[in-house]
Design an enzyme around this catalytic site. Structure first.
Site, PDB file in Angstrom:
ATOM      1  N   GLU A 379       0.827  -1.209   0.000  1.00 31.11           N
ATOM      2  CA  GLU A 379       0.000   0.000   0.000  1.00 31.11           C
ATOM      3  C   GLU A 379       0.863   1.262   0.000  1.00 31.11           C
ATOM      4  O   GLU A 379       0.527   2.241  -0.649  1.00 31.11           O
ATOM      5  CB  GLU A 379      -0.909  -0.021   1.241  1.00 31.11           C
ATOM      6  CG  GLU A 379      -1.755   1.224   1.467  1.00 31.11           C
ATOM      7  CD  GLU A 379      -2.943   1.324   0.518  1.00 31.11           C
ATOM      8  OE1 GLU A 379      -3.159   0.399  -0.286  1.00 31.11           O
ATOM      9  OE2 GLU A 379      -3.646   2.351   0.574  1.00 31.11           O
ATOM     10  N   THR A 510     -11.966   7.852 -13.169  1.00 26.52           N
ATOM     11  CA  THR A 510     -10.961   7.372 -12.220  1.00 26.52           C
ATOM     12  C   THR A 510     -11.352   6.044 -11.587  1.00 26.52           C
ATOM     13  O   THR A 510     -10.538   5.397 -10.936  1.00 26.52           O
ATOM     14  CB  THR A 510     -10.659   8.449 -11.148  1.00 26.52           C
ATOM     15  OG1 THR A 510      -9.501   8.030 -10.408  1.00 26.52           O
ATOM     16  CG2 THR A 510     -11.814   8.640 -10.197  1.00 26.52           C
TER      17      THR A 510
END
Ligand SMILES: *[C@@H]1O[C@H](CO)[C@@H](O)[C@H](O)[C@H]1NC(C)=O
Ligand SMILES: *[C@@H]1O[C@H](CO)[C@@H](O)[C@H](O)[C@H]1NC(C)=O
Ligand SMILES: *[C@@H]1O[C@H](CO)[C@@H](O)[C@H](O)[C@H]1NC(C)=O
Ligand SMILES: *[C@@H]1O[C@H](CO)[C@@H](O)[C@H](O)[C@H]1NC(C)=O
Ligand SMILES: *[C@@H]1O[C@H](CO)[C@@H](O)[C@H](O)[C@H]1NC(C)=O
Ligand SMILES: *[C@@H]1O[C@H](CO)[C@@H](O)[C@H](O)[C@H]1NC(C)=O
Ligand SMILES: *[C@@H]1O[C@H](CO)[C@@H](O)[C@H](O)[C@H]1NC(C)=O
Ligand SMILES: *[C@@H]1O[C@H](CO)[C@@H](O)[C@H](O)[C@H]1NC(C)=O
Ligand SMILES: *[C@@H]1O[C@H](CO)[C@@H](O)[C@H](O)[C@H]1NC(C)=O
Ligand SMILES: *[C@@H]1O[C@H](CO)[C@@H](O)[C@H](O)[C@H]1NC(C)=O
Length: 521
Positions: A379, A510
């Site tokens: 992440e 997006t």
């Protein structure tokens, strides 16, 4: 193989740690197209497997909890996974999935939000509104054969109008910059909360598309007026501002001023930059000022210490965050969309340097996948810059020496950005190494995140089996992760990003939902 049998087999055997060996090894095959067709088919099977689990245990709630086959409603209970899955199901021509979702969407009551959580203007726009508008464009366009009647897309359009109309009060602030956290019951929000750059800056594609479809300018107008505060930013006097084109993150709804000068290409900021060039793709005449700001942002990111090479791996390039004009040497999976976005800009502006830069960013992001035990990237991570670092007293850490970075958050939330950038890199270059890297990453995700009914986020990409499951499956797995893993292998798709010199006829929001660009009928 029959899909039904595969699904039953997998559900019954409840394969938690998947082996990717069961798939035929196609690496020796000479026919590249046959290889990619097989891979596309395998991604489609994974999508339909996950859809089946969601449909069985969670539909029409927002998402499946894929470990205990329960469900949650983190997106206000309108069936986020179903709406987010629509455009991917259409592209894959999964007729049954498409039909189920098309029958469901007209029954949603967007006036009523389930639970007490506020409605996020941003998330609702990119997932729900984006999903429905993309459905309209695809089903009125090249995928008409998947609908029963023109009523299907009329119903989608009506629901898009219902949802946007219901959210319009968000813009009722002193500046017109929208609030993000909306109370649908009272039609109110807290004016003292600031709005983020990515929130205010990534609505215009969806709301402009809606305006164009229904020939009502109000929706586009609201978001474009708010965008002016981002294109021409105001800061408190005497603050040192970020480099030209770069921005702070939080904006005061009452004054329109930026409240800070910290930013980056990741969380909270990302899709503002992304949409600057995508609005230009949508309409190069009306949004050329957006492209100008995008170019400034690229130039400032590529020619300063924000464009950083790790000291132990100077062949890699990560985009750092910033605080005013100081580089903060941290990056994230979310920021990995940038490689693909720079490549898209290079394609539409005919600039090969931008494509090269975007490829380097993309290859550095995929190197974070290669670095871990699971073959999935983390992440978030940090590193030391080759020019700024003095390493005399440093304890030698073999992982950092070898990989160039150190993991700061080892989880993986089923995110798509690296697969997304690989897709753009493949479209721009035609180099099949990007297809191979994408396939390898997808198989790693399939091996570590797959549960008996779907896919779960994991806690540690650098631990055996990914640490543990978090028991959560984000709807964007369906909208984006499956879609980009599939598209890069699916040569015949009708919505591909145009190569150098080709016209762009689609632009992806997006959340990975493709929209027709303006004036393309
Ligand atoms: C994913 O895992 C399942 C279960 O182990 C396997 O049957 C399937 O072939 C895998 N798919 C890919 C693309 O690796
Ligand atoms: C499933 O797991 C979640 C936690 O991940 C828990 O909150 C929920 O109560 C569980 N549901 C059932 C039906 O066991
Ligand atoms: C939602 O609210 C709008 C505006 O108040 C109203 O016109 C519409 O009929 C409502 N829709 C439903 C399904 O109740
Ligand atoms: C489409 O909707 C109209 C109005 O509700 C209805 O009269 C018509 O029969 C529908 N067409 C089909 C093919 O379902
Ligand atoms: C939106 O509408 C207002 C009022 O009609 C107008 O002043 C403004 O210029 C419009 N903005 C855009 C971007 O068209
Ligand atoms: C786009 O720009 C052209 C040329 O400036 C203008 O005529 C047109 O009205 C604009 N369209 C929209 C929808 O803003
Ligand atoms: C292409 O982009 C690079 C990087 O921003 C820039 O330096 C260069 O001038 C551009 N080339 C052209 C021909 O516009
Ligand atoms: C991309 O990276 C390679 C390898 O480090 C380097 O040779 C090349 O100059 C880089 N390209 C750009 C445009 O920075
Ligand atoms: C990383 O890449 C190297 C060279 O291609 C390969 O040998 C290695 O297996 C990869 N590691 C992972 C975890 O994918
Ligand atoms: C790198 O990360 C590991 C695990 O998070 C940590 O133990 C170690 O101290 C870090 N090394 C550096 C140099 O920051």
């Amino acid at each position: 193989m029959r899909l039904h049998d595969i699904l039953i087999g997998v559900l019954v055997s409840c394969t938690f740690s998947a082996s990717s060996q069961s798939l035929p090894d196609v690496s020796g095959d000479n026919d590249i197209h046959a290889i990619s067709r097989k891979r596309a088919q395998a991604v489609k099977e994974a999508f339909e497997f996950a859809w089946h689990g969601y449909h069985t245990f969670a539909f029409p709630n927002d998402e499946l909890l894929p470990v205990n086959n329960s469900y949650s409603n983190s997106r206000n209970g309108w069936g986020a996974t179903a709406v987010d899955a629509l455009s991917t199901a259409i592209l894959m021509e999964s007729q049954d999935v498409v039909t189920t979702i098309l029958e469901y969407i007209p029954t949603i009551d967007f006036n009523v939000s389930k639970g007490n959580a506020p409605v996020s203007l941003f998330e609702t726009t990119i997932r729900y509104l984006g999903g429905m508008l993309s459905g309209v464009d695809l089903l009125d366009g090249p995928y008409q054969h998947l609908t029963q009647s023109p009523n299907d897309t009329i119903a989608l359009t009506l629901q898009a109008v219902n949802l946007a109309s219901k959210m319009e009060f968000a813009f009722d602030t002193p500046t017109g910059i929208p609030a993000n956290n909306l109370d649908f019951k009272k039609e109110s929000f807290d004016l003292s909360q600031s709005t983020g750059l990515a929130v205010a800056g990534s609505l215009d594609l969806e709301w402009t598309r809606l305006s164009d479809l229904v020939q009502v300018p109000d929706f586009a107008n609201l978001t474009q007026d708010a965008e002016q505060y981002l294109l021409y930013p105001k800061y408190e006097s005497n603050t040192i501002q970020p480099y030209p084109g770069l921005r702070g993150t939080n904006i005061d709804l009452s004054t329109g001023e930026f409240l800070d000068v910290m930013g980056g290409w990741g969380s909270g900021d990302d899709s503002y930059y992304e949409y600057l060039i995508k609005m230009f793709v949508y309409d190069p005449v009306n949004f050329s000022a957006y492209k100008d700001e995008w170019l400034k942002a690229i130039h400032s990111s590529a020619s300063t210490e924000i464009f950083s090479h790790p000291y132990s791996r100077p062949d890699l390039t990560f985009l750092s965050n910033w605080d005013a004009q100081n580089a903060i040497l941290r990056s994230s999976h979310l920021a990995c969309f940038a490689g693909g976005n720079w490549i898209l800009g290079g394609l539409v502006l005919g600039n090969q340097t931008l494509i090269d830069l975007g490829q380097n960013l993309t290859e550095s992001c995929i190197s974070t996948y290669n670095a871990t035990l699971t073959g999935i990237g983390p992440e978030a991570w940090k590193w030391e810059d080759e020019n700024l670092f003095e390493d005399e007293d440093e304890v030698v850490d073999m992982f950092i020496e070898d990989k160039g970075f150190n993991i700061t958050d080892p989880s993986y939330d089923l995110r798509p950005e690296v697969l997304e950038s690989l897709y753009y890199a493949y479209r721009a270059t035609g180099d099949s190494k990007y297809q191979d890297l994408s396939w390898k990453a997808f198989r790693a995700i399939n091996a570590s995140c797959r549960t008996g009914s779907g896919f779960s986020a994991i806690t540690n990409v650098n631990a055996p089996h990914g640490g543990s499951f978090t028991n959560f499956q984000e709807s964007f797995m369906f909208a984006e992760t499956f879609k980009y893993a599939w598209l890069i292998q699916a040569e015949d798709s009708k919505v591909h990003v145009g190569k150098m010199g080709e016209e762009q006829t689609w632009v992806f929001n997006t959340e990975g939902h493709p929209f027709k660009v303006r004036n393309q009928q």
